[in-house]
Scaffold this active site. Structure first.
Site, PDB file in Angstrom:
ATOM      1  N   HIS A 123     -38.842  14.451  90.322  1.00  0.00           N
ATOM      2  CA  HIS A 123     -39.178  14.391  91.743  1.00  0.00           C
ATOM      3  C   HIS A 123     -40.576  13.763  91.916  1.00  0.00           C
ATOM      4  O   HIS A 123     -40.831  13.053  92.888  1.00  0.00           O
ATOM      5  CB  HIS A 123     -39.157  15.825  92.296  1.00  0.00           C
ATOM      6  CG  HIS A 123     -38.968  15.942  93.778  1.00  0.00           C
ATOM      7  ND1 HIS A 123     -38.972  17.147  94.416  1.00  0.00           N
ATOM      8  CD2 HIS A 123     -38.786  15.021  94.748  1.00  0.00           C
ATOM      9  CE1 HIS A 123     -38.797  16.973  95.721  1.00  0.00           C
ATOM     10  NE2 HIS A 123     -38.684  15.679  95.945  1.00  0.00           N
ATOM     11  N   HIS A 163     -34.495  22.277  84.059  1.00  0.00           N
ATOM     12  CA  HIS A 163     -35.017  22.642  85.379  1.00  0.00           C
ATOM     13  C   HIS A 163     -36.391  22.000  85.616  1.00  0.00           C
ATOM     14  O   HIS A 163     -36.608  21.313  86.624  1.00  0.00           O
ATOM     15  CB  HIS A 163     -35.123  24.169  85.479  1.00  0.00           C
ATOM     16  CG  HIS A 163     -35.677  24.665  86.783  1.00  0.00           C
ATOM     17  ND1 HIS A 163     -34.875  25.140  87.790  1.00  0.00           N
ATOM     18  CD2 HIS A 163     -36.947  24.744  87.254  1.00  0.00           C
ATOM     19  CE1 HIS A 163     -35.625  25.493  88.832  1.00  0.00           C
ATOM     20  NE2 HIS A 163     -36.894  25.259  88.522  1.00  0.00           N
ATOM     21  N   GLU A 164     -37.304  22.225  84.705  1.00  0.00           N
ATOM     22  CA  GLU A 164     -38.675  21.732  84.908  1.00  0.00           C
ATOM     23  C   GLU A 164     -38.710  20.206  84.892  1.00  0.00           C
ATOM     24  O   GLU A 164     -39.508  19.591  85.596  1.00  0.00           O
ATOM     25  CB  GLU A 164     -39.635  22.326  83.868  1.00  0.00           C
ATOM     26  CG  GLU A 164     -39.744  23.856  83.908  1.00  0.00           C
ATOM     27  CD  GLU A 164     -40.057  24.436  85.282  1.00  0.00           C
ATOM     28  OE1 GLU A 164     -40.651  23.718  86.111  1.00  0.00           O
ATOM     29  OE2 GLU A 164     -39.683  25.600  85.541  1.00  0.00           O
ATOM     30  N   HIS A 176     -38.018  18.874  88.350  1.00  0.00           N
ATOM     31  CA  HIS A 176     -39.225  18.792  89.180  1.00  0.00           C
ATOM     32  C   HIS A 176     -40.043  17.555  88.791  1.00  0.00           C
ATOM     33  O   HIS A 176     -40.580  16.856  89.647  1.00  0.00           O
ATOM     34  CB  HIS A 176     -40.110  20.024  88.974  1.00  0.00           C
ATOM     35  CG  HIS A 176     -39.601  21.281  89.618  1.00  0.00           C
ATOM     36  ND1 HIS A 176     -39.307  21.362  90.957  1.00  0.00           N
ATOM     37  CD2 HIS A 176     -39.371  22.528  89.114  1.00  0.00           C
ATOM     38  CE1 HIS A 176     -38.920  22.608  91.243  1.00  0.00           C
ATOM     39  NE2 HIS A 176     -38.947  23.331  90.134  1.00  0.00           N
TER      40      HIS A 176
HETATM   41 ZN   LIG Z   1     -38.463  25.401  89.869  1.00  0.00          ZN
END
Ligand SMILES: [Zn+2]
Length: 672
Positions: free
Chosen positions: A468, A461-462, A465
């Site tokens: 991105h 998940h991290e 990010h």
């Molecule tokens: Zn998040």
């Protein structure tokens, strides 16, 4: 020696000179950087030349460079490696930073320049990115109240000030209720509890100076207690205490706070020309309108409720087998659900962990990024700001893309949770700058560090990010990387989690840390299947909270928020044995600050998109389909906030996302 925070950073990749920075450098660096930012902003506002894009917007984008650099280091270290000095400075800085930011948005001369540019935007010959940045500045100032004069401006300032006081009081009441409630657990009360719950209760007792284990309202203690304790009356007492936090009519009661917050938010929205606060809030989000959010939530509500009702019937049977009559109650759900889980699909977490070492899972995360985006990783020697922090240079075809830091282990100087952050964003204005991006987690250190399945999912998940940020390819910092609408920002991260479910990823990387053997197929299947367990319950308690949050703000502010909450729950037919995940008097997402007010739906909004985005890979025939990966990068990951989120989405997917993929992902499509 000069202040290392303010000097040029000339080391490798222009990383902050961590070793040279002392705590006492921060306060003077902030002072100097704030003064510099103020001077820059004043120069822009008072420029005698007519406003143009370069002397106003470009200049604003560059006005806080020093401040951003100092703040980037300070806030990252304060979260990941705090000291008493850093904590004290943080308290000291909060009002100063807030005052600075309202000074900027309330600067009339500056606002006049931005507004002039915006009025003439069609004749300025702006590129698409510039037009977007101008639009965002204009909106940001308007929403902060820059367009108000006289009494209205004064009223807006008074409302903001009062809201800050009320939300602080809301948070402190919640902390107070959680701190004050505890219940000693006698040896009989411990019956049926696994060791880790007894240990946590014993530790909680020690912390509170009790001479034995105690139960508290801390989520990580009370949830397992409700799962494992066979003492029904005790479960009831604990559950009622937990779900009535800040609603007991005592000194910590939050209902008056909530009532006033809702009224002031409505007044603020009216001052800015919106019908109500939900419309004001959503105007800036991808969803745009409260109706759109309600529609989405209700599309999922039906299937989730049917699944929860079918599950409730099954759990009631288990309760009958215990010789209990009457209805399944909210304090029974977790207990019987845990019994059912063990009976139907048990696997031991301890069996899984040896296959999920941190190093193996970092390997899986990086390998996935290599296969999708052709990124290569080379570990850097460090040291960084703490001996546990690791760093990598990320390249593509030999060209530098980013520096990535990983700070993975829990320690007392780190706040809880996991997050992505950066020391500096990608941008091109004022010189090409690549990002220095970081993931911070709270895994238990071990030799080696072994993760749970959930921990490994957090790692994916991290890193989503982080991608991105790394793949961002824009000119202006305002729209770089994760600077996107709140209901869009979790798309890249939640999407990246899906690659953990691709069997070949864990088949390749989940290897026993001692023997190197792959995870046995039967175990892998069970682990992957567990993801949909009890999702009827989880979805119902979440949507109930999201709908109450939305409806409290979408209409006249209610004089009695608790009556309004009851009315909303009755209107959707809330199942008897499930309550809201967060009830209004302790719903801190919504009332401790403004961040998630009318915005608790965002998690599900993003999930609809991530499920549907991953579907694009399935439709293309492979989770690693190169054309789909390229489209994801070109249309979403490289774009930051350079276009409204719905446009970015459409460019990638070509159609609006449907809820099908989400329902399938949560196991709600065929609810029996
Ligand atoms: Zn998040």
């Amino acid at each position: 020696m000069g202040n290392p925070l303010l000097s040029d950073w000339t080391g490798p990749f222009a990383l902050p000179p961590f070793a040279e920075i002392r705590d006492e450098d921060f306060a003077p660096a902030f002072e100097a950087a704030l003064a510099e930012a103020r001077a820059n902003v004043a120069k822009i506002a008072e420029n005698p030349a007519a406003p143009d894009f370069a002397n106003t917007i470009d200049a604003l984008e560059l006005s806080e460079e020093a401040l951003n650099r100092v703040a980037g280091v300070f806030y990252n270290l304060s979260s990941a490696d705090s000291t008493p000095a850093r904590e004290a400075l943080m308290r000291d800085l909060a009002p100063k930073m807030a005052a600075y930011s309202s000074e900027v948005t309330m600067n009339k001369a500056l606002w006049a320049r931005i507004d002039t540019l915006w009025q003439n935007r069609d004749s300025l010959g702006l590129g698409a990115e510039q037009a977007r940045v101008l639009d965002l500045y204009h909106k940001m100032f308007l929403r902060a109240g820059a367009g108000l004069d006289g009494d209205q401006a004064r009223r807006m300032a008074a409302i903001k000030e009062r809201l800050a006081v009320l939300s602080t009081s809301f948070s402190q009441n919640l902390l107070g209720d959680e701190r004050d409630w505890s219940r000693p657990l006698s040896p009989e009360d411990l019956e049926g509890l696994p060791d880790f719950v007894i240990e946590a209760a014993t530790e909680a007792g020690r912390e509170r100076g009790a001479d034995g284990p105690v139960l508290t309202l801390n989520r990580s203690l009370i949830v397992p207690f409700l799962q494992f304790s066979p003492k029904r009356e005790l479960r009831r007492i604990a559950y009622e205490a937990w779900t009535s936090r800040c609603a007991n009519g005592d000194g910590h009661d939050n209902i008056a706070n909530v009532t006033e917050i809702l009224a002031l938010r409505e007044e603020r929205a009216h001052l800015l020309g919106f019908r109500n606060f939900a419309e004001f809030k959503l105007d800036d989000e991808m969803a745009r309108k409260p109706e759109t959010v309600r529609d989405l939530l209700m599309q999922v509500w039906g299937p989730a409720k049917r699944k929860a009702e079918a599950d409730a019937a099954r759990l009631t049977e288990l309760m009958r087998a215990d010789g209990l009559n009457g209805e399944l109650e909210p304090w029974d759900w977790r207990y019987y659900s845990e019994k059912r889980r063990v009976a139907e699909q048990a696997f031991d977490e301890a069996e899984v962990k040896p296959y999920l070492s941190l190093d193996a899972m970092i390997g899986a995360v990086f390998d996935t990024a290599h296969r999708l985006f052709d990124l290569d990783f080379r570990e850097l020697p460090g040291p960084f700001y703490h001996p546990d922090v690791r760093g990598w240079e990320i390249t593509r075809k030999g060209a530098h893309v980013a520096v990535f830091l990983g700070d993975y282990f829990a320690r007392t100087s780190k706040r809880s949770g996991a997050w992505e952050t950066e020391f500096r964003p990608q941008k091109k204005l004022g010189g090409d700058q690549k990002t220095i991006v970081m993931n911070v987690c709270n895994f238990t250190k071990g030799s080696p560090c072994l993760l749970s399945y959930d921990d490994a999912r957090t790692l994916f998940h991290e890193f989503g990010h982080a991608l991105h940020q790394m793949l961002s390819d824009v000119t202006y910092p305002l729209i770089s990387g994760t600077n996107v609408a709140r209901d869009f920002v979790e798309l890249p991260s939640q999407l990246y989690e899906h690659w953990m479910e691709v069997p070949e990823v864990l088949e390749k990387h989940a290897r026993h840390y001692k023997t190197g053997a792959p995870m046995p197929k039967a175990l892998l299947d069970k682990v992957l299947a567990a993801a949909t367990y009890d999702q009827g319950f989880a979805t119902v308690e979440y949507i109930a909270s999201a709908l109450v949050d939305l409806d409290l703000h979408d209409g006249p502010a209610p004089a009695d928020p608790m009556a309004k909450q009851a009315e909303i729950l009755a209107s959707i037919g809330m199942p008897h044995a499930i309550r809201m995940r967060h009830a209004t008097p302790h719903f801190s997402h919504v009332f401790s600050g403004d961040g998630y007010s009318s915005g608790y739906y965002s998690y599900m909004w993003s999930e609809v998109m991530d499920a549907d985005a991953f579907e694009a890979f399935r439709e293309a025939g492979s989770a690693f389909d190169p054309a789909t990966a390229k489209s994801l990068e070109d249309n979403i990951l490289s774009k930051g906030g350079s276009a409204p989120a719905d446009q970015l989405w459409l460019a990638f997917r070509g159609k609006q996302p449907g809820v099908e993929a989400l329902l399938r992902g949560r196991g709600l499509l065929d609810p029996v």
